[in-house]
Design a protein around this motif. Sequence first.
Motif, PDB file in Angstrom:
ATOM      1  N   GLN A 176       0.814  -1.218   0.000  1.00  0.00           N
ATOM      2  CA  GLN A 176       0.000   0.000   0.000  1.00  0.00           C
ATOM      3  C   GLN A 176       0.846   1.266   0.000  1.00  0.00           C
ATOM      4  N   GLY A 177       2.066   1.162   0.561  1.00  0.00           N
ATOM      5  CA  GLY A 177       2.965   2.312   0.524  1.00  0.00           C
ATOM      6  C   GLY A 177       2.836   3.217   1.725  1.00  0.00           C
ATOM      7  N   LEU A 178       3.539   4.351   1.665  1.00  0.00           N
ATOM      8  CA  LEU A 178       3.633   5.300   2.764  1.00  0.00           C
ATOM      9  C   LEU A 178       2.368   6.153   2.827  1.00  0.00           C
ATOM     10  N   ILE A 179       1.855   6.347   4.045  1.00  0.00           N
ATOM     11  CA  ILE A 179       0.728   7.259   4.235  1.00  0.00           C
ATOM     12  C   ILE A 179       1.297   8.666   4.394  1.00  0.00           C
ATOM     13  N   ILE A 180       1.089   9.496   3.377  1.00  0.00           N
ATOM     14  CA  ILE A 180       1.712  10.819   3.353  1.00  0.00           C
ATOM     15  C   ILE A 180       0.966  11.783   4.267  1.00  0.00           C
ATOM     16  N   LYS A 181       1.729  12.488   5.092  1.00  0.00           N
ATOM     17  CA  LYS A 181       1.170  13.546   5.934  1.00  0.00           C
ATOM     18  C   LYS A 181       1.624  14.892   5.381  1.00  0.00           C
ATOM     19  N   GLU A 182       0.681  15.798   5.237  1.00  0.00           N
ATOM     20  CA  GLU A 182       1.000  17.106   4.684  1.00  0.00           C
ATOM     21  C   GLU A 182       1.866  17.907   5.658  1.00  0.00           C
ATOM     22  N   ASN A 183       2.784  18.689   5.090  1.00  0.00           N
ATOM     23  CA  ASN A 183       3.611  19.637   5.851  1.00  0.00           C
ATOM     24  C   ASN A 183       4.400  18.976   6.976  1.00  0.00           C
ATOM     25  N   VAL A 184       4.836  17.731   6.743  1.00  0.00           N
ATOM     26  CA  VAL A 184       5.681  17.022   7.717  1.00  0.00           C
ATOM     27  C   VAL A 184       7.010  16.704   7.048  1.00  0.00           C
ATOM     28  N   ARG A 185       8.091  17.018   7.738  1.00  0.00           N
ATOM     29  CA  ARG A 185       9.418  16.731   7.195  1.00  0.00           C
ATOM     30  C   ARG A 185       9.793  15.280   7.500  1.00  0.00           C
ATOM     31  N   VAL A 186      10.772  14.761   6.759  1.00  0.00           N
ATOM     32  CA  VAL A 186      11.192  13.369   6.912  1.00  0.00           C
ATOM     33  C   VAL A 186      11.619  13.080   8.352  1.00  0.00           C
ATOM     34  N   ILE A 187      12.467  13.909   8.918  1.00  0.00           N
ATOM     35  CA  ILE A 187      12.982  13.676  10.271  1.00  0.00           C
ATOM     36  C   ILE A 187      11.857  13.694  11.303  1.00  0.00           C
ATOM     37  N   GLU A 188      10.872  14.594  11.119  1.00  0.00           N
ATOM     38  CA  GLU A 188       9.741  14.665  12.054  1.00  0.00           C
ATOM     39  C   GLU A 188       8.893  13.399  11.962  1.00  0.00           C
ATOM     40  N   TYR A 189       8.727  12.892  10.735  1.00  0.00           N
ATOM     41  CA  TYR A 189       7.928  11.689  10.523  1.00  0.00           C
ATOM     42  C   TYR A 189       8.561  10.485  11.235  1.00  0.00           C
ATOM     43  N   VAL A 190       9.866  10.319  11.110  1.00  0.00           N
ATOM     44  CA  VAL A 190      10.550   9.189  11.750  1.00  0.00           C
ATOM     45  C   VAL A 190      10.514   9.323  13.270  1.00  0.00           C
ATOM     46  N   ARG A 191      10.706  10.538  13.787  1.00  0.00           N
ATOM     47  CA  ARG A 191      10.671  10.748  15.245  1.00  0.00           C
ATOM     48  C   ARG A 191       9.294  10.479  15.840  1.00  0.00           C
ATOM     49  N   SER A 192       8.244  10.518  14.988  1.00  0.00           N
ATOM     50  CA  SER A 192       6.900  10.217  15.494  1.00  0.00           C
ATOM     51  C   SER A 192       6.762   8.738  15.850  1.00  0.00           C
TER      52      SER A 192
END
Length: 628
Positions: A387-403
């Motif tokens: 299905q792939g990555l669920i894209i979140k608007e206005n989120v940077r790569v580093i912020e996404y991983v830290r979540s």
Amino acid sequence: MHYVTVEGLTKSYGINPLFRNITFHINEGEKIALIARNGVGKSTLLRIIAGQEVQESGKIHISKGVTVALFEQDPKFDEEKTVLENIFTSNHPVMSVMRKYEAALEVDDAEAITECISQIEELGAWDYEAKVHQILSKLNIHHLQNKVSNLSGGQRKRAALAKTLIDIGFEHQHTLLMMDEPTNHLDVNMIEWLEHYLSQESITLLLVTHDRYFLDAVCTEIWELERENIYTYVGDYENYMEKKAARIESELATIDKAKNQYRKELEWMRKQPKARSTKSRSRQDNFYEVEAKAKQKIEDTQLQLQVKMSRIGGKVLEVKKVYKSYGDLQILKGFDYTFSKGERIGVIGKNGVGKSTFLNILQGLEKPDSGKVNVGDTIIFGNFSQQGLIIKENVRVIEYVRSFAENFPLANGGSLSAAQFLELFLFTPEKQYTYLNSLSGGEKKRLQLLTILFTNPNFLILDEPTNDLDLPTLAVLENFLNDYQGCVLIVSHDRYFMDRLVDHLFVFDGNGEVRDFPGNYTQYRIEEREKEKRGSSLNLPPEPVMPVEVVKQMEKSVKKLSFKEKQEFEKIEKEIASLEAEKVTIAELMSSGDLSFEVIKKHSDRLIAIDNELGMKEFRWLELSEGV
């Protein structure tokens, strides 16, 4: 003959340069693999050559009479037209009659078939018809009157591939075929057929692929886009790896030398007087060149992690007499297996036999019709789905991983920060602050994989993990999985990837039957071919199960030859007899003893051609004779 000449090509996206001042030639008959990390510009380069994008600077010259054909990862169709109309788009008489002929065959319109046969005879297009039939059948293209808008992603990809191969086989003698990841969404049998087709055809090819066996079977040269430049390697993938390692070693030695010189020149620059002579200005210019060399960075990251994996208890996963079906399509029929610690299992079978459903049942995402799935208390699944990555608007790569987590634990008691872990998976510090929606398709896949591993699972389930991943990332993933101590279950059409990682296979034969094969994919194929040689059935996974009425129609067509096939059968019998007679005549002429060398050579070449043609026609005669 030069097909394409590229001089000083430069392209950037924003402040990020993709390639700068690159020059190359593509000659007739060359088969070249283009590799690079995701986001470096492979697809962009193909689109520029095809005229779909514009370069910032540089020249592209395409020789007169050469046509460029591009097969893209995301094919474009006229959504309101049928599969047939999208595949056969040309108005050329041969293409038009092929379109009518395939439509008539699908609905078994005898009158239309007879009319088309007459036109094909007049146009002398039976060789092309045979090629069209082979392509459609091998790529499992059916239901030609369906609208393209109703197709799945895999069906769209196969239809686009069929259109590309049919087009280049017909219209143009001189064609540069460029293909961007053609093996995605193909099952292994289709991939093996396609690699044979491309390697046998006299095609000029520029290919982007992550499939290393496919690359070695088709291409004789590898080009790598790296650090804004293009590097050329003649030979297979193993040779490329060796030559690249030698190149990097040489470049590192040059950088070390430049660093020593830079330190000396820097000291001179600091000491020199403000009044500078012509000679000192020349030395200053040289200083800046040395400085640029000394500050080069060569990234050749190889992942080596001592993972502190979540503990696995005595019980891992038990599957007891599981049944699952969708209507007439049976996925599992009494499947029974107990998983052990550290198992590495590959899952293979044709598209549509239920591999993804099987993975979902193991994780509790789908329920079986009957039977039990008992998961150990300590098991933490890591699920890489298609299905792939669920894209979140206005989120940077580093912020996404830290979540997901701030740190990744290591076996030695230490840990890696999210930023350090991202770097190991080839995300540079600059890339880590990119927004998710601006990543390339391959970069999104890489990030999806990274976030799953970052949660530290002890049972990895990877469903087609290699699709859209570049070769450097695949090397990183393979190194990680080789050191991984947990369980791994892999569904993949990447034979090289499977061979490196799995110990045994679950083979989905269809109709709910699943075999446990004790070996990797190459060993499985060797055994299947040995069975064939001994006269046994190949026991390969069957075609995806179709609706009952379609199956009945297909069975009907198998039992009885179509009108066109009857005519072909009769024609082949006459052609075989004619070739045999010609072969006898030539043999008698050659035995006369009074022919010149040139005539003997001519007759000898013709005998070879006759033998090849007889082999093909006899094989086709055997196929058709089953329906007589």
